[in-house]
Write a protein that holds these residues in place. Structure first.
Motif, PDB file in Angstrom:
ATOM      1  N   ASP A  86       5.319  -4.370  -6.320  1.00 30.91           N
ATOM      2  CA  ASP A  86       6.422  -3.429  -6.111  1.00 30.91           C
ATOM      3  C   ASP A  86       5.953  -2.013  -5.800  1.00 30.91           C
ATOM      4  O   ASP A  86       6.707  -1.220  -5.234  1.00 30.91           O
ATOM      5  CB  ASP A  86       7.328  -3.384  -7.350  1.00 30.91           C
ATOM      6  CG  ASP A  86       8.058  -4.694  -7.598  1.00 30.91           C
ATOM      7  OD1 ASP A  86       8.147  -5.508  -6.656  1.00 30.91           O
ATOM      8  OD2 ASP A  86       8.525  -4.901  -8.748  1.00 30.91           O
ATOM      9  N   ASN A  87       4.728  -1.647  -6.186  1.00 38.07           N
ATOM     10  CA  ASN A  87       4.237  -0.269  -6.051  1.00 38.07           C
ATOM     11  C   ASN A  87       2.827  -0.204  -5.472  1.00 38.07           C
ATOM     12  O   ASN A  87       1.920   0.351  -6.095  1.00 38.07           O
ATOM     13  CB  ASN A  87       4.240   0.420  -7.417  1.00 38.07           C
ATOM     14  CG  ASN A  87       5.597   0.432  -8.055  1.00 38.07           C
ATOM     15  OD1 ASN A  87       6.476   1.149  -7.625  1.00 38.07           O
ATOM     16  ND2 ASN A  87       5.783  -0.401  -9.082  1.00 38.07           N
ATOM     17  N   PRO A  88       2.613  -0.714  -4.270  1.00 38.57           N
ATOM     18  CA  PRO A  88       1.240  -0.751  -3.751  1.00 38.57           C
ATOM     19  C   PRO A  88       0.631   0.635  -3.522  1.00 38.57           C
ATOM     20  O   PRO A  88      -0.569   0.819  -3.716  1.00 38.57           O
ATOM     21  CB  PRO A  88       1.372  -1.521  -2.436  1.00 38.57           C
ATOM     22  CG  PRO A  88       2.808  -1.349  -2.037  1.00 38.57           C
ATOM     23  CD  PRO A  88       3.565  -1.265  -3.328  1.00 38.57           C
ATOM     24  N   ILE A  89       1.423   1.608  -3.160  1.00 38.36           N
ATOM     25  CA  ILE A  89       0.885   2.954  -2.904  1.00 38.36           C
ATOM     26  C   ILE A  89       0.448   3.611  -4.213  1.00 38.36           C
ATOM     27  O   ILE A  89      -0.623   4.210  -4.287  1.00 38.36           O
ATOM     28  CB  ILE A  89       1.906   3.814  -2.145  1.00 38.36           C
ATOM     29  CG1 ILE A  89       2.109   3.225  -0.743  1.00 38.36           C
ATOM     30  CG2 ILE A  89       1.456   5.263  -2.065  1.00 38.36           C
ATOM     31  CD1 ILE A  89       3.211   3.865   0.055  1.00 38.36           C
ATOM     32  N   LYS A  90       1.268   3.479  -5.243  1.00 37.36           N
ATOM     33  CA  LYS A  90       0.907   4.058  -6.542  1.00 37.36           C
ATOM     34  C   LYS A  90      -0.350   3.401  -7.106  1.00 37.36           C
ATOM     35  O   LYS A  90      -1.235   4.073  -7.631  1.00 37.36           O
ATOM     36  CB  LYS A  90       2.064   3.915  -7.530  1.00 37.36           C
ATOM     37  CG  LYS A  90       3.244   4.802  -7.225  1.00 37.36           C
ATOM     38  CD  LYS A  90       4.347   4.628  -8.240  1.00 37.36           C
ATOM     39  CE  LYS A  90       5.522   5.532  -7.937  1.00 37.36           C
ATOM     40  NZ  LYS A  90       6.595   5.404  -8.926  1.00 37.36           N
ATOM     41  N   VAL A  91      -0.421   2.083  -6.980  1.00 40.06           N
ATOM     42  CA  VAL A  91      -1.592   1.370  -7.493  1.00 40.06           C
ATOM     43  C   VAL A  91      -2.842   1.776  -6.722  1.00 40.06           C
ATOM     44  O   VAL A  91      -3.904   1.994  -7.311  1.00 40.06           O
ATOM     45  CB  VAL A  91      -1.356  -0.156  -7.428  1.00 40.06           C
ATOM     46  CG1 VAL A  91      -2.632  -0.920  -7.740  1.00 40.06           C
ATOM     47  CG2 VAL A  91      -0.249  -0.559  -8.382  1.00 40.06           C
ATOM     48  N   THR A  92      -2.714   1.910  -5.419  1.00 35.28           N
ATOM     49  CA  THR A  92      -3.844   2.335  -4.601  1.00 35.28           C
ATOM     50  C   THR A  92      -4.305   3.735  -5.002  1.00 35.28           C
ATOM     51  O   THR A  92      -5.506   4.005  -5.078  1.00 35.28           O
ATOM     52  CB  THR A  92      -3.471   2.301  -3.104  1.00 35.28           C
ATOM     53  OG1 THR A  92      -3.076   0.972  -2.771  1.00 35.28           O
ATOM     54  CG2 THR A  92      -4.629   2.720  -2.232  1.00 35.28           C
ATOM     55  N   ALA A  93      -3.365   4.617  -5.291  1.00 32.28           N
ATOM     56  CA  ALA A  93      -3.714   5.978  -5.708  1.00 32.28           C
ATOM     57  C   ALA A  93      -4.468   5.970  -7.034  1.00 32.28           C
ATOM     58  O   ALA A  93      -5.464   6.686  -7.199  1.00 32.28           O
ATOM     59  CB  ALA A  93      -2.457   6.828  -5.823  1.00 32.28           C
ATOM     60  N   VAL A  94      -4.019   5.161  -7.979  1.00 30.14           N
ATOM     61  CA  VAL A  94      -4.686   5.089  -9.279  1.00 30.14           C
ATOM     62  C   VAL A  94      -6.100   4.526  -9.117  1.00 30.14           C
ATOM     63  O   VAL A  94      -7.070   5.063  -9.662  1.00 30.14           O
ATOM     64  CB  VAL A  94      -3.873   4.229 -10.278  1.00 30.14           C
ATOM     65  CG1 VAL A  94      -4.680   3.949 -11.537  1.00 30.14           C
ATOM     66  CG2 VAL A  94      -2.565   4.917 -10.630  1.00 30.14           C
TER      67      VAL A  94
END
Length: 124
Positions: free
Chosen positions: A24-32
């Protein structure tokens, strides 16, 4: 056996929740992940300087021979400081310079993961 089964069930549900969050949150996970890798890598490169600063400031005590780490300089200061952060020399049962480098690198990576995780949580 019931407690172990319950634990495994809880772990399975947690893993499912993590997978759902990633999907659901690929961009947030990538940032982390990127921030964690970047801060860990930076900490790896800076580990000798960080250890030498801590040793030079008198935060790490003495070497196994009784010499104050803060009284050393140059490569001796760096090596003794990293070994102290690694739990002592390998000969004394510690993890040595490699352990100190790993400890600093892990601390940097965890710091990056926490900072970026907080950032993700705030933007939720």
């Amino acid at each position: 056996m019931g407690i172990f089964t319950d634990f495994l069930t809880d772990v399975a549900y947690l893993a499912e929740d993590v997978v759902d969050f990633v999907i659901d949150n690929p961009i947030k996970v990538t940032a982390v992940v990127a921030t964690t890798v970047a801060t860990g890598g930076l900490s790896l490169v800076a580990a000798p300087a960080i250890a030498a600063a801590a040793g030079g400031a008198g935060l790490l005590g003495a070497t196994s021979t009784g010499v104050a780490i803060s009284g050393l300089s140059g490569a001796a200061l760096t090596s003794a400081s990293l070994a102290a952060l690694g739990g002592g020399t390998i000969a004394a049962g510690g993890a040595g310079v490699a352990g100190g480098t790993a400890a600093i690198t892990a601390a940097g990576a965890v710091t990056g993961a926490v900072a970026s995780g907080v950032g993700v949580a705030v933007t939720k």
